[in-house]
Design a protein around this motif. Structure first.
Motif, PDB file in Angstrom:
ATOM      1  N   UNK A   1       2.000  11.496  -5.480  1.00  0.00           N
ATOM      2  CA  UNK A   1       2.499  10.025  -5.749  1.00  0.00           C
ATOM      3  C   UNK A   1       3.761  10.266  -6.152  1.00  0.00           C
ATOM      4  N   UNK A   2       4.341  10.929  -6.939  1.00  0.00           N
ATOM      5  CA  UNK A   2       5.740  10.970  -7.441  1.00  0.00           C
ATOM      6  C   UNK A   2       6.749  11.355  -6.234  1.00  0.00           C
ATOM      7  N   UNK A   3       6.185  12.303  -5.349  1.00  0.00           N
ATOM      8  CA  UNK A   3       7.059  12.760  -4.317  1.00  0.00           C
ATOM      9  C   UNK A   3       7.148  11.479  -3.059  1.00  0.00           C
ATOM     10  N   UNK A   4       6.037  10.918  -3.105  1.00  0.00           N
ATOM     11  CA  UNK A   4       6.101   9.601  -2.118  1.00  0.00           C
ATOM     12  C   UNK A   4       6.990   8.503  -2.717  1.00  0.00           C
ATOM     13  N   UNK A   5       6.960   8.272  -4.008  1.00  0.00           N
ATOM     14  CA  UNK A   5       7.753   7.167  -4.746  1.00  0.00           C
ATOM     15  C   UNK A   5       9.041   7.611  -4.542  1.00  0.00           C
ATOM     16  N   UNK A   6       9.582   8.762  -4.938  1.00  0.00           N
ATOM     17  CA  UNK A   6      10.968   9.176  -4.778  1.00  0.00           C
ATOM     18  C   UNK A   6      11.459   8.926  -2.944  1.00  0.00           C
ATOM     19  N   UNK A   7      10.646   9.363  -2.178  1.00  0.00           N
ATOM     20  CA  UNK A   7      10.773   9.105  -0.804  1.00  0.00           C
ATOM     21  C   UNK A   7      10.914   7.799  -0.267  1.00  0.00           C
TER      22      UNK A   7
END
Length: 63
Positions: A21-27
Motif C-alpha cells: 500500500x505504501x509503495x503504491x501511494x508513493x508511486x
C-alpha cells in the motif's frame, strides 16, 4: 532545447500488506508530480516552441 528525464526506478514491495500500500501511494504521488512538472514546463514554452515539438497549447491539459 530542454530535455527532461522522467524515468524512475521501480521498487517492488511485498504483494500484501502495508508495504505494498505504501509503495503504491508513493508511486501515485511520483506520477502526479512528474505530470505536474511536465505541464508546468510545457506551459513556459512559447507557441512556436510547442509547434516545433508537435503540440499546441490546448494539448498540454490532456497530458
Amino acid at each position: 532545447m530542454a530535455a527532461f528525464d522522467t524515468s524512475r526506478p521501480t521498487y517492488v514491495a511485498g504483494s500484501k500488506g502495508f508495504g505494498a500500500y505504501f509503495a503504491s501511494l508513493i508511486a501515485a504521488f511520483a506520477t502526479w508530480n512528474d505530470t505536474r512538472r511536465t505541464r508546468n514546463a510545457l506551459n513556459r514554452l512559447s507557441d512556436h516552441e510547442l509547434a516545433d515539438i508537435g503540440l499546441v497549447r490546448g494539448d498540454i491539459n490532456s497530458l
